[in-house]
Design a protein around this motif. Structure first.
Motif, PDB file in Angstrom:
ATOM      1  N   ALA A 193      81.112  54.314  41.443  1.00 34.21           N
ATOM      2  CA  ALA A 193      80.376  55.138  42.399  1.00 34.21           C
ATOM      3  C   ALA A 193      80.736  56.495  42.317  1.00 34.21           C
ATOM      4  O   ALA A 193      80.090  57.467  42.066  1.00 34.21           O
ATOM      5  N   ALA A 194      82.200  56.752  42.172  1.00 32.82           N
ATOM      6  CA  ALA A 194      82.651  58.333  42.027  1.00 32.82           C
ATOM      7  C   ALA A 194      82.132  58.806  40.693  1.00 32.82           C
ATOM      8  O   ALA A 194      81.897  59.892  40.806  1.00 32.82           O
ATOM      9  N   LYS A 195      82.357  58.109  39.654  1.00 33.25           N
ATOM     10  CA  LYS A 195      81.954  58.607  38.401  1.00 33.25           C
ATOM     11  C   LYS A 195      80.386  58.993  38.329  1.00 33.25           C
ATOM     12  O   LYS A 195      79.908  59.767  37.919  1.00 33.25           O
ATOM     13  N   ARG A 196      79.524  58.113  39.222  1.00 30.36           N
ATOM     14  CA  ARG A 196      78.218  58.210  39.302  1.00 30.36           C
ATOM     15  C   ARG A 196      78.044  59.398  40.081  1.00 30.36           C
ATOM     16  O   ARG A 196      77.168  60.270  39.768  1.00 30.36           O
ATOM     17  N   ASN A 197      78.805  59.727  41.052  1.00 29.22           N
ATOM     18  CA  ASN A 197      78.591  60.952  41.873  1.00 29.22           C
ATOM     19  C   ASN A 197      78.949  62.268  41.130  1.00 29.22           C
ATOM     20  O   ASN A 197      78.161  63.170  41.473  1.00 29.22           O
ATOM     21  N   ALA A 198      80.089  62.170  40.288  1.00 30.22           N
ATOM     22  CA  ALA A 198      80.300  63.237  39.481  1.00 30.22           C
ATOM     23  C   ALA A 198      79.314  63.523  38.518  1.00 30.22           C
ATOM     24  O   ALA A 198      79.063  64.774  38.301  1.00 30.22           O
ATOM     25  N   ASP A 199      78.631  62.633  37.729  1.00 31.63           N
ATOM     26  CA  ASP A 199      77.480  62.916  37.102  1.00 31.63           C
ATOM     27  C   ASP A 199      76.614  63.565  37.814  1.00 31.63           C
ATOM     28  O   ASP A 199      75.626  64.468  37.332  1.00 31.63           O
ATOM     29  N   HIS A 200      76.213  63.053  38.972  1.00 33.56           N
ATOM     30  CA  HIS A 200      74.980  63.331  39.989  1.00 33.56           C
ATOM     31  C   HIS A 200      75.202  64.989  40.058  1.00 33.56           C
ATOM     32  O   HIS A 200      74.109  65.948  40.126  1.00 33.56           O
ATOM     33  N   PHE A 201      76.325  65.513  40.244  1.00 33.41           N
ATOM     34  CA  PHE A 201      76.631  66.826  40.756  1.00 33.41           C
ATOM     35  C   PHE A 201      77.105  67.672  39.347  1.00 33.41           C
ATOM     36  O   PHE A 201      77.467  68.827  39.341  1.00 33.41           O
ATOM     37  N   SER A 202      76.890  66.976  38.291  1.00 37.75           N
ATOM     38  CA  SER A 202      77.363  67.650  37.066  1.00 37.75           C
ATOM     39  C   SER A 202      78.728  68.169  36.955  1.00 37.75           C
ATOM     40  O   SER A 202      79.158  69.490  36.606  1.00 37.75           O
ATOM     41  N   LEU A 203      79.702  67.315  37.440  1.00 40.27           N
ATOM     42  CA  LEU A 203      80.946  67.643  37.582  1.00 40.27           C
ATOM     43  C   LEU A 203      82.203  66.641  36.748  1.00 40.27           C
ATOM     44  O   LEU A 203      83.196  66.845  36.828  1.00 40.27           O
ATOM     45  N   SER A 204      81.327  65.848  35.970  1.00 41.33           N
ATOM     46  CA  SER A 204      82.236  64.666  35.083  1.00 41.33           C
ATOM     47  C   SER A 204      83.011  65.520  34.076  1.00 41.33           C
ATOM     48  O   SER A 204      84.034  64.883  33.708  1.00 41.33           O
ATOM     49  N   ASP A 205      82.724  66.786  33.557  1.00 40.84           N
ATOM     50  CA  ASP A 205      83.828  67.400  32.923  1.00 40.84           C
ATOM     51  C   ASP A 205      85.124  67.966  33.691  1.00 40.84           C
ATOM     52  O   ASP A 205      86.026  68.171  32.769  1.00 40.84           O
ATOM     53  N   ARG A 206      84.998  67.939  34.809  1.00 42.95           N
ATOM     54  CA  ARG A 206      86.408  68.464  35.706  1.00 42.95           C
ATOM     55  C   ARG A 206      86.695  67.478  36.498  1.00 42.95           C
ATOM     56  O   ARG A 206      87.919  67.640  37.300  1.00 42.95           O
ATOM     57  N   CYS A 207      86.097  66.324  36.751  1.00 40.39           N
ATOM     58  CA  CYS A 207      86.469  65.318  37.636  1.00 40.39           C
ATOM     59  C   CYS A 207      86.421  63.806  36.880  1.00 40.39           C
ATOM     60  O   CYS A 207      85.388  63.587  36.581  1.00 40.39           O
ATOM     61  N   SER A 208      87.632  63.340  36.642  1.00 38.21           N
ATOM     62  CA  SER A 208      87.865  62.184  36.249  1.00 38.21           C
ATOM     63  C   SER A 208      88.434  61.034  37.185  1.00 38.21           C
ATOM     64  O   SER A 208      89.104  61.333  38.034  1.00 38.21           O
ATOM     65  N   PHE A 209      87.710  59.896  36.876  1.00 33.05           N
ATOM     66  CA  PHE A 209      88.235  58.634  37.869  1.00 33.05           C
ATOM     67  C   PHE A 209      88.606  57.552  37.338  1.00 33.05           C
ATOM     68  O   PHE A 209      87.995  57.201  36.220  1.00 33.05           O
ATOM     69  N   PHE A 210      89.531  56.981  37.753  1.00 33.96           N
ATOM     70  CA  PHE A 210      90.276  55.687  37.340  1.00 33.96           C
ATOM     71  C   PHE A 210      90.646  54.768  38.235  1.00 33.96           C
ATOM     72  O   PHE A 210      90.827  55.027  39.167  1.00 33.96           O
ATOM     73  N   SER A 211      90.535  53.359  37.751  1.00 34.00           N
ATOM     74  CA  SER A 211      90.660  52.363  38.677  1.00 34.00           C
ATOM     75  C   SER A 211      92.376  51.780  38.534  1.00 34.00           C
ATOM     76  O   SER A 211      92.621  51.601  37.389  1.00 34.00           O
ATOM     77  N   GLY A 212      92.849  51.821  39.581  1.00 36.47           N
ATOM     78  CA  GLY A 212      94.084  50.994  39.779  1.00 36.47           C
ATOM     79  C   GLY A 212      94.904  51.401  40.938  1.00 36.47           C
ATOM     80  O   GLY A 212      94.215  51.900  41.951  1.00 36.47           O
ATOM     81  N   ASP A 213      96.126  50.701  41.186  1.00 39.74           N
ATOM     82  CA  ASP A 213      96.622  51.033  42.340  1.00 39.74           C
ATOM     83  C   ASP A 213      97.632  52.193  42.443  1.00 39.74           C
ATOM     84  O   ASP A 213      98.617  52.172  42.003  1.00 39.74           O
ATOM     85  N   LEU A 214      97.039  52.961  43.368  1.00 36.96           N
ATOM     86  CA  LEU A 214      97.728  54.463  43.531  1.00 36.96           C
ATOM     87  C   LEU A 214      98.048  54.835  42.314  1.00 36.96           C
ATOM     88  O   LEU A 214      97.143  55.417  41.042  1.00 36.96           O
ATOM     89  N   TYR A 215      99.111  55.491  41.941  1.00 39.72           N
ATOM     90  CA  TYR A 215      99.742  56.210  40.826  1.00 39.72           C
ATOM     91  C   TYR A 215      99.613  55.166  39.477  1.00 39.72           C
ATOM     92  O   TYR A 215      99.611  55.924  38.312  1.00 39.72           O
ATOM     93  N   GLU A 216      99.489  54.115  39.247  1.00 41.36           N
ATOM     94  CA  GLU A 216      99.387  53.201  38.196  1.00 41.36           C
ATOM     95  C   GLU A 216      98.107  53.414  37.694  1.00 41.36           C
ATOM     96  O   GLU A 216      97.872  53.179  36.384  1.00 41.36           O
ATOM     97  N   ALA A 217      97.346  53.894  38.342  1.00 41.49           N
ATOM     98  CA  ALA A 217      95.887  54.312  37.847  1.00 41.49           C
ATOM     99  C   ALA A 217      95.909  55.624  36.908  1.00 41.49           C
ATOM    100  O   ALA A 217      95.059  55.882  36.114  1.00 41.49           O
ATOM    101  N   VAL A 218      96.715  56.578  37.182  1.00 44.30           N
ATOM    102  CA  VAL A 218      96.695  57.790  36.680  1.00 44.30           C
ATOM    103  C   VAL A 218      97.211  57.495  34.921  1.00 44.30           C
ATOM    104  O   VAL A 218      98.131  56.906  35.038  1.00 44.30           O
ATOM    105  N   PRO A 219      96.464  58.103  34.175  1.00 42.64           N
ATOM    106  CA  PRO A 219      96.565  57.999  32.764  1.00 42.64           C
ATOM    107  C   PRO A 219      97.907  58.520  32.146  1.00 42.64           C
ATOM    108  O   PRO A 219      98.561  59.566  32.974  1.00 42.64           O
ATOM    109  N   ASP A 220      98.314  57.914  31.372  1.00 46.97           N
ATOM    110  CA  ASP A 220      99.731  58.053  30.654  1.00 46.97           C
ATOM    111  C   ASP A 220      99.644  59.470  30.195  1.00 46.97           C
ATOM    112  O   ASP A 220      98.561  60.172  29.742  1.00 46.97           O
ATOM    113  N   ARG A 221     100.878  60.159  30.097  1.00 51.45           N
ATOM    114  CA  ARG A 221     101.165  61.522  29.559  1.00 51.45           C
ATOM    115  C   ARG A 221     100.406  62.481  30.158  1.00 51.45           C
ATOM    116  O   ARG A 221      99.996  63.757  29.702  1.00 51.45           O
ATOM    117  N   THR A 222      99.777  62.286  31.493  1.00 44.29           N
ATOM    118  CA  THR A 222      99.085  63.393  32.241  1.00 44.29           C
ATOM    119  C   THR A 222     100.243  64.150  32.847  1.00 44.29           C
ATOM    120  O   THR A 222     101.144  63.709  33.283  1.00 44.29           O
TER     121      THR A 222
END
Length: 284
Positions: free
Chosen positions: A151-180
């Motif tokens: 839903a969050a990704k869909r909303n980002a697309d809706h507002f043309s913000l997908s280039d600056r807002c990325s969304f990931f599924s997981g338990d709190l910090y576990e969802a943050v991509p490696d090497r971020t």
């Protein structure tokens, strides 16, 4: 059916269903059905509803009488001036005005190019509002619910913000991509309702919004402990953390922040002068 008759019908039906805000809801429902502003509705009492408008009106009344939130019925909620699509099927909380206090506090501190981590992102409303207001900012939103992330990704697309807002599924910090890289700001509206308080929630919340987005453990502090403890590896030195809190959780969350070495701890009040959020600085 004329508008004034429709208004009386809605008001009487909702009042009979035990809905305290029946007058405000009646105006909102008529505005939604007629696609007029509440003022235009008020100034057009003798205007006739079309057959399709009347049919939709009756459908909305029946759903609202079951205490379903109007935002789910209408399919959207306003947050920080933007219209966020919402659905019960998305497994997210409805964006609320109270959370705007937190978002405004974040925006007030930002200079414009910060990297923001939004934990328990839900619809993504906080991150999207920040990106809308700060054109050079970048954010990552995380949620344990895969449906919420979709839903969050869909909303980002809706507002043309997908280039600056990325969304990931997981338990709190576990969802943050490696090497971020570490973030300038961590923000979260986590689950914070105590177990003993769940049954006393309004039916609109208890029956229709996801329990795991509400329940903060026995004492309501489960997620604050985890977010604060885990923030060290993800928040820059001199970075800030912003957390929405329950009206009586300010002292407890302040103590958790102090124990973790945070300083410049400040409570954010809502318009009723109740504690609604807390922010702090990571100095070391």
């Amino acid at each position: 059916m004329r508008i004034k008759e429709a208004y009386s019908l809605i008001k009487n039906e909702l009042k009979g269903a035990g809905i305290d805000e029946f007058e405000n809801d009646s105006a909102l429902i008529l505005s939604e059905v007629t696609k007029k502003t509440p003022l235009s509705v008020k100034l057009s009492p003798d205007e006739e509803l079309s057959e399709s408008e009347e049919k939709r009106l009756l459908h909305i009344i029946e759903r609202r009488k079951k205490r379903e939130p109007l935002q789910f019925i209408f399919g959207y909620a306003y947050f920080m001036g933007i219209k966020i699509p919402v659905s019960k099927e998305d497994d997210t909380l409805i964006p609320r005005f109270d959370t705007e206090m937190l978002c405004e506090a974040v925006l007030k501190e930002m200079k414009g190019e910060e990297r923001v981590l939004d934990l328990c992102t839900g619809t993504g409303c906080i991150l999207l509002a920040i990106a809308k207001n700060k054109a050079n900012s970048y954010g990552v939103g995380c949620d344990i619910s895969e449906k919420a992330v979709i839903a969050a990704k869909r909303n980002a697309d809706h507002f043309s913000l997908s280039d600056r807002c990325s969304f990931f599924s997981g338990d709190l910090y576990e969802a943050v991509p490696d090497r971020t890289e570490p973030f300038d700001i961590i923000v979260s509206n986590p689950p914070y309702i105590r177990e003993r308080d769940m049954e006393s929630l309004m039916p609109e919340v208890r029956l229709y919004e996801p329990e795991r987005a509400l329940l903060g453990g026995e004492d309501g502090l489960c997620f604050y402990r985890r977010i604060i403890k885990g923030s060290d590896a993800f928040l820059k030195v001199n970075g800030s953390i912003f957390l929405e809190i329950g009206y009586d959780e300010g002292e407890d969350v302040s103590n958790l922040l102090k124990e973790a070495g945070f300083s410049d701890i400040r409570i954010i009040k809502d318009l009723s002068a109740l504690d609604r959020g807390i922010c702090a600085k990571k100095r070391i």
